[in-house]
Write an enzyme that holds these catalytic residues in place. Structure first.
Site, PDB file in Angstrom:
ATOM      1  N   ARG A 200     -14.732  22.419  30.738  1.00 35.79           N
ATOM      2  CA  ARG A 200     -13.381  22.990  30.744  1.00 35.79           C
ATOM      3  C   ARG A 200     -13.162  23.960  31.895  1.00 35.79           C
ATOM      4  O   ARG A 200     -12.050  24.125  32.379  1.00 35.79           O
ATOM      5  CB  ARG A 200     -13.120  23.754  29.435  1.00 35.79           C
ATOM      6  CG  ARG A 200     -13.099  22.881  28.194  1.00 35.79           C
ATOM      7  CD  ARG A 200     -12.546  23.689  27.011  1.00 35.79           C
ATOM      8  NE  ARG A 200     -12.887  23.119  25.723  1.00 35.79           N
ATOM      9  CZ  ARG A 200     -12.231  22.133  25.111  1.00 35.79           C
ATOM     10  NH1 ARG A 200     -11.190  21.586  25.703  1.00 35.79           N
ATOM     11  NH2 ARG A 200     -12.605  21.688  23.931  1.00 35.79           N
TER      12      ARG A 200
ATOM     13  N   ASP B 220      -2.695  10.856  25.194  1.00 32.42           N
ATOM     14  CA  ASP B 220      -3.482   9.637  25.328  1.00 32.42           C
ATOM     15  C   ASP B 220      -2.863   8.601  24.373  1.00 32.42           C
ATOM     16  O   ASP B 220      -1.863   7.978  24.711  1.00 32.42           O
ATOM     17  CB  ASP B 220      -4.926  10.023  24.971  1.00 32.42           C
ATOM     18  CG  ASP B 220      -5.937   8.916  25.156  1.00 32.42           C
ATOM     19  OD1 ASP B 220      -5.655   7.981  25.898  1.00 32.42           O
ATOM     20  OD2 ASP B 220      -7.024   8.988  24.551  1.00 32.42           O
TER      21      ASP B 220
ATOM     22  N   GLU C  67       0.647  20.931  26.073  1.00 37.87           N
ATOM     23  CA  GLU C  67      -0.571  20.172  25.786  1.00 37.87           C
ATOM     24  C   GLU C  67      -1.220  19.734  27.096  1.00 37.87           C
ATOM     25  O   GLU C  67      -0.546  19.579  28.120  1.00 37.87           O
ATOM     26  CB  GLU C  67      -0.181  18.979  24.890  1.00 37.87           C
ATOM     27  CG  GLU C  67      -1.254  18.009  24.522  1.00 37.87           C
ATOM     28  CD  GLU C  67      -2.411  18.569  23.693  1.00 37.87           C
ATOM     29  OE1 GLU C  67      -3.041  19.536  24.161  1.00 37.87           O
ATOM     30  OE2 GLU C  67      -2.711  18.008  22.631  1.00 37.87           O
ATOM     31  N   ASP C  68      -2.524  19.534  27.045  1.00 39.61           N
ATOM     32  CA  ASP C  68      -3.232  19.113  28.260  1.00 39.61           C
ATOM     33  C   ASP C  68      -2.983  17.659  28.612  1.00 39.61           C
ATOM     34  O   ASP C  68      -2.627  17.325  29.735  1.00 39.61           O
ATOM     35  CB  ASP C  68      -4.749  19.378  28.119  1.00 39.61           C
ATOM     36  CG  ASP C  68      -5.358  18.786  26.842  1.00 39.61           C
ATOM     37  OD1 ASP C  68      -4.616  18.223  26.006  1.00 39.61           O
ATOM     38  OD2 ASP C  68      -6.583  18.896  26.679  1.00 39.61           O
TER      39      ASP C  68
ATOM     40  N   PHE D 217     -11.513   8.628  31.766  1.00 40.21           N
ATOM     41  CA  PHE D 217     -11.797   9.858  31.034  1.00 40.21           C
ATOM     42  C   PHE D 217     -11.913  11.017  32.016  1.00 40.21           C
ATOM     43  O   PHE D 217     -12.772  11.014  32.895  1.00 40.21           O
ATOM     44  CB  PHE D 217     -13.060   9.732  30.170  1.00 40.21           C
ATOM     45  CG  PHE D 217     -13.100  10.797  29.126  1.00 40.21           C
ATOM     46  CD1 PHE D 217     -12.419  10.637  27.925  1.00 40.21           C
ATOM     47  CD2 PHE D 217     -13.764  11.994  29.368  1.00 40.21           C
ATOM     48  CE1 PHE D 217     -12.403  11.655  26.974  1.00 40.21           C
ATOM     49  CE2 PHE D 217     -13.750  13.011  28.422  1.00 40.21           C
ATOM     50  CZ  PHE D 217     -13.071  12.840  27.220  1.00 40.21           C
TER      51      PHE D 217
END
Ligand code: IMP
Ligand code: MG
Length: 184
Positions: free
Chosen positions: A170, A108, A104-105, A157
């Site tokens: 991206r 959060d 996963e990136d 963010f």
């Protein structure tokens, strides 16, 4: 000639440059290669955010493995979590008795991975672990164990290297902090 890359221009500052990312990615791959020696590794790319990380990481993994893809969503088009997880594209094969590594990136609130791991556990894999490039630890709401973490980052963010805001940003090799005026 020409403009600087749009992702860099819309970043407050670059948080992780390409060299720093690649160095850490190679370390993670080395550790994964050692830990999964003699196992049935199936690495699962969680689309779309981890596309860059997944391909860089898996190029450095030196043991036999399978690459699979899944798409889940927990966000609308904004910058905070809705708490819903929906499977948009599912794995195409049975994962029973396989050693699943979710790639996963970013984690959060942890809600996405919490729900996703619960779902995949019901399919009886031999093991299930998580590898995350970025961890915003202070924002955690759901309880999850992340087995491999690239970087712990502050509550900002971030965009680039697969990470988006509203579908954009991206396609960049570095990770930047999105300028606040672009989303507030
Ligand atoms: P969680 O369910 O709150 O852990 O959300 C995880 C997902 O939210 C990630 O897979 C990303 O798609 C998205 N996300 C969370 N923080 C960021 C960020 O800083 N930049 C871009 N996407 C983010
Ligand atoms: Mg994502």
């Amino acid at each position: 000639m020409g403009r600087t890359h749009y992702v860099r221009e819309d970043s407050e500052r670059i948080l992780l440059d390409q060299e720093t990312i690649m160095k850490r990615v190679a370390e993670l791959a080395k550790q994964i290669s050692a830990d999964y020696e003699n196992k049935n590794l199936v690495a699962v790319c969680i689309l779309k955010g981890s596309v860059m990380f997944f391909s860089d990481l898996m190029k450095e993994v030196t043991i036999p493995c399978e690459l699979e893809f899944m798409s889940v969503s927990s966000y609308g088009s904004g910058s905070s979590s809705s708490g819903n997880v929906k499977i948009k594209y599912d794995l195409q094969d049975d994962i029973r008795d396989k050693d699943i590594l979710i790639v996963e990136d970013i984690v959060d609130s942890g809600i996405t991975l919490h729900n996703l791991t619960n779902l995949l556990k019901q399919r009886n894999p031999a093991s299930l672990k998580i590898c995350c490039l970025l961890d915003k630890k202070e924002r955690r709401v759901a309880e999850i164990d992340v087995d491999y973490v690239g970087f712990e980052i502050p509550d900002e963010f971030v965009i680039g290297y697969g990470l988006d805001f509203d579908g954009k940003y991206r396609n960049y090799g570095e990770i930047g902090i999105l300028k606040r005026e672009l989303y507030e």
